[in-house]
Design an enzyme around this catalytic site. Structure first.
Site, PDB file in Angstrom:
ATOM      1  N   HIS A   1      -4.247  -8.751   3.778  1.00 42.69           N
ATOM      2  CA  HIS A   1      -5.692  -8.709   3.983  1.00 42.69           C
ATOM      3  C   HIS A   1      -6.070  -9.557   5.191  1.00 42.69           C
ATOM      4  O   HIS A   1      -5.652 -10.707   5.305  1.00 42.69           O
ATOM      5  CB  HIS A   1      -6.433  -9.246   2.751  1.00 42.69           C
ATOM      6  CG  HIS A   1      -6.418  -8.310   1.593  1.00 42.69           C
ATOM      7  ND1 HIS A   1      -6.674  -8.716   0.292  1.00 42.69           N
ATOM      8  CD2 HIS A   1      -6.172  -6.969   1.520  1.00 42.69           C
ATOM      9  CE1 HIS A   1      -6.592  -7.663  -0.516  1.00 42.69           C
ATOM     10  NE2 HIS A   1      -6.288  -6.612   0.201  1.00 42.69           N
TER      11      HIS A   1
ATOM     12  N   ARG B   1       0.863  -1.181   0.000  1.00 45.82           N
ATOM     13  CA  ARG B   1       0.000   0.000   0.000  1.00 45.82           C
ATOM     14  C   ARG B   1       0.899   1.231   0.000  1.00 45.82           C
ATOM     15  O   ARG B   1       2.057   1.177   0.421  1.00 45.82           O
ATOM     16  CB  ARG B   1      -0.895   0.023   1.240  1.00 45.82           C
ATOM     17  CG  ARG B   1      -1.862  -1.140   1.367  1.00 45.82           C
ATOM     18  CD  ARG B   1      -2.679  -1.000   2.656  1.00 45.82           C
ATOM     19  NE  ARG B   1      -3.675  -2.055   2.808  1.00 45.82           N
ATOM     20  CZ  ARG B   1      -3.485  -3.179   3.496  1.00 45.82           C
ATOM     21  NH1 ARG B   1      -2.316  -3.377   4.120  1.00 45.82           N
ATOM     22  NH2 ARG B   1      -4.440  -4.089   3.584  1.00 45.82           N
TER      23      ARG B   1
ATOM     24  N   TYR C   1     -10.113 -10.324  -6.509  1.00 43.38           N
ATOM     25  CA  TYR C   1      -9.172 -10.545  -7.603  1.00 43.38           C
ATOM     26  C   TYR C   1      -9.485 -11.822  -8.382  1.00 43.38           C
ATOM     27  O   TYR C   1      -8.994 -12.003  -9.494  1.00 43.38           O
ATOM     28  CB  TYR C   1      -7.740 -10.591  -7.068  1.00 43.38           C
ATOM     29  CG  TYR C   1      -7.312  -9.249  -6.528  1.00 43.38           C
ATOM     30  CD1 TYR C   1      -6.969  -8.213  -7.391  1.00 43.38           C
ATOM     31  CD2 TYR C   1      -7.289  -9.001  -5.164  1.00 43.38           C
ATOM     32  CE1 TYR C   1      -6.602  -6.973  -6.902  1.00 43.38           C
ATOM     33  CE2 TYR C   1      -6.928  -7.763  -4.674  1.00 43.38           C
ATOM     34  CZ  TYR C   1      -6.584  -6.757  -5.544  1.00 43.38           C
ATOM     35  OH  TYR C   1      -6.240  -5.526  -5.058  1.00 43.38           O
TER      36      TYR C   1
ATOM     37  N   ARG D   1      -0.343  -1.884  -6.854  1.00 40.73           N
ATOM     38  CA  ARG D   1      -0.701  -2.928  -5.880  1.00 40.73           C
ATOM     39  C   ARG D   1      -1.705  -3.907  -6.502  1.00 40.73           C
ATOM     40  O   ARG D   1      -1.572  -5.120  -6.368  1.00 40.73           O
ATOM     41  CB  ARG D   1      -1.266  -2.276  -4.628  1.00 40.73           C
ATOM     42  CG  ARG D   1      -1.792  -3.264  -3.567  1.00 40.73           C
ATOM     43  CD  ARG D   1      -2.142  -2.481  -2.313  1.00 40.73           C
ATOM     44  NE  ARG D   1      -3.036  -3.184  -1.421  1.00 40.73           N
ATOM     45  CZ  ARG D   1      -2.657  -4.055  -0.487  1.00 40.73           C
ATOM     46  NH1 ARG D   1      -1.375  -4.354  -0.360  1.00 40.73           N
ATOM     47  NH2 ARG D   1      -3.531  -4.639   0.306  1.00 40.73           N
TER      48      ARG D   1
ATOM     49  N   LYS E   1      -2.499  -1.999   7.845  1.00 42.21           N
ATOM     50  CA  LYS E   1      -3.689  -1.440   8.488  1.00 42.21           C
ATOM     51  C   LYS E   1      -3.844  -2.007   9.888  1.00 42.21           C
ATOM     52  O   LYS E   1      -3.556  -3.175  10.130  1.00 42.21           O
ATOM     53  CB  LYS E   1      -4.933  -1.759   7.659  1.00 42.21           C
ATOM     54  CG  LYS E   1      -5.058  -0.924   6.393  1.00 42.21           C
ATOM     55  CD  LYS E   1      -6.377  -1.190   5.705  1.00 42.21           C
ATOM     56  CE  LYS E   1      -6.548  -0.289   4.483  1.00 42.21           C
ATOM     57  NZ  LYS E   1      -7.838  -0.528   3.799  1.00 42.21           N
TER      58      LYS E   1
ATOM     59  N   HIS F   1      -2.229   2.585  -6.072  1.00 36.95           N
ATOM     60  CA  HIS F   1      -3.234   1.527  -5.989  1.00 36.95           C
ATOM     61  C   HIS F   1      -3.153   0.610  -7.196  1.00 36.95           C
ATOM     62  O   HIS F   1      -3.314  -0.610  -7.072  1.00 36.95           O
ATOM     63  CB  HIS F   1      -4.634   2.130  -5.891  1.00 36.95           C
ATOM     64  CG  HIS F   1      -4.926   2.759  -4.566  1.00 36.95           C
ATOM     65  ND1 HIS F   1      -4.804   2.086  -3.373  1.00 36.95           N
ATOM     66  CD2 HIS F   1      -5.342   4.006  -4.243  1.00 36.95           C
ATOM     67  CE1 HIS F   1      -5.125   2.882  -2.369  1.00 36.95           C
ATOM     68  NE2 HIS F   1      -5.454   4.061  -2.872  1.00 36.95           N
TER      69      HIS F   1
END
Length: 310
Positions: A277, A158, A286, A254, A182, A251
């Site tokens: 994730h 990211r 995806y 990535r 995150k 983005h």
């Protein structure tokens, strides 16, 4: 005639409360004319539907009636975003009636809007990636920019993760980089190939810019940690310089990493770990892109598909 009179009276009763709400939006909330117009449009439709359901007073509106409104909109082919706007308008109005003491609860809050379709992330194809990264300029800032792009595409980082990397987070001998994702969750990502080559090149010239005691791996011309905005700007500029048809962004790099990894390996769990994730459902988006890729290959290769196209 009697039915028409009842309908008129009922609509008039609804309209009185609505007019008070519109004055409230204008005088106390200070909303723009455009927003007020949207409220009026949505609530006019809602009122008409409620009258058709036989509702005579706002107190008769319950969660079942609200669900019927949503269901009707779905049958009419309304987009999820439009239904969400309509439901939001009704919630705000019913909150206003609670404020006035005309209602005790807001039944619209018990009803969720239909889930909006999640747009598929856009990615670059392999040729575009190669075209973008074919930078052999010895200018230190060009070296930095290629190192950043190689790292984002090579490790699927990211933007915030890449910007926040410090020099001590890199382990060249182990071929990995420690990143903070995150929720302040730490993970290690592979650091090999061209990403490793160009980051090493940048580290050699980094001393020309970095201020004393600056820990950031990537710095600006001012010698401090590079900003998110600066990275975005530089990537856009390189996309134009390299004549890449698609607009370049962190983005996209990535997303391209994730798509190309999935196309090559079909290992959803591994891609999930690499992207950081928490839930595999986030990574599963995806698989749609992968299916698009497979469909394209099928159309180009399968004899019956080719015949049909001809």
């Amino acid at each position: 005639m009697k039915n028409e009179k009842v309908t008129k009276i009922t609509f008039s009763d609804f309209q009185q409360s609505l007019d008070c709400f519109y004055r409230y939006l204008q005088q106390e909330k200070g909303l723009s004319l455009h927003t007020q117009k949207n409220y009026k449009h949505q609530l006019k439709i809602v009122t008409s539907h409620l009258i058709q359901m036989g509702v005579k007073k706002w107190k008769q509106v319950d969660s079942r009636k609200v669900r019927q409104l949503v269901s009707k909109g779905m049958r009419q082919g309304m987009k999820a975003s439009c239904l969400a706007t309509r439901l939001s308008s009704l919630r705000s109005f019913l909150d206003f009636l609670i404020l006035r003491g005309e209602l005790s609860i807001n039944p619209a809050k018990e009803v969720s809007a239909p889930r909006r379709e999640r747009p598929l992330p856009k990615n670059l194809d392999i040729n575009e990636i190669f075209q973008l990264l074919e930078i052999n300029d010895n200018n230190p800032l060009s070296i930095r920019d290629r190192a950043m792009m190689e790292l984002m595409y090579g490790s699927g980082l990211r933007l915030a993760e890449m910007v926040n990397i410090n020099t001590h987070d890199i382990s060249a001998c182990m071929g990995e980089i420690r990143v903070l994702g995150k929720g302040n969750k730490e993970r290690k990502v592979p650091f090999t190939g061209l990403a490793k080559t160009w980051v090493k090149k940048w580290i050699k010239v980094r001393v020309q810019f970095a201020k004393h005691n600056e820990n950031a791996l990537f710095t600006s011309k001012l010698g401090v940690r590079i900003s998110h905005r600066n990275v975005q700007k530089r990537l856009t500029e390189w996309g134009k310089k390299q004549s890449v048809p698609s607009r370049i962004s962190p983005h996209k790099l990535r997303h391209s990493f994730a798509t190309h990894m999935l196309e090559s390996s079909s290992n959803l769990r591994a891609v999930q770990e690499l992207l950081g994730h928490e839930n595999i459902s986030t990574t599963q988006i995806y698989t749609h892109l992968d299916f698009q890729h497979l469909s394209k290959v099928y159309d180009q290769a399968h004899p019956r598909a080719k015949k049909r196209k001809e």
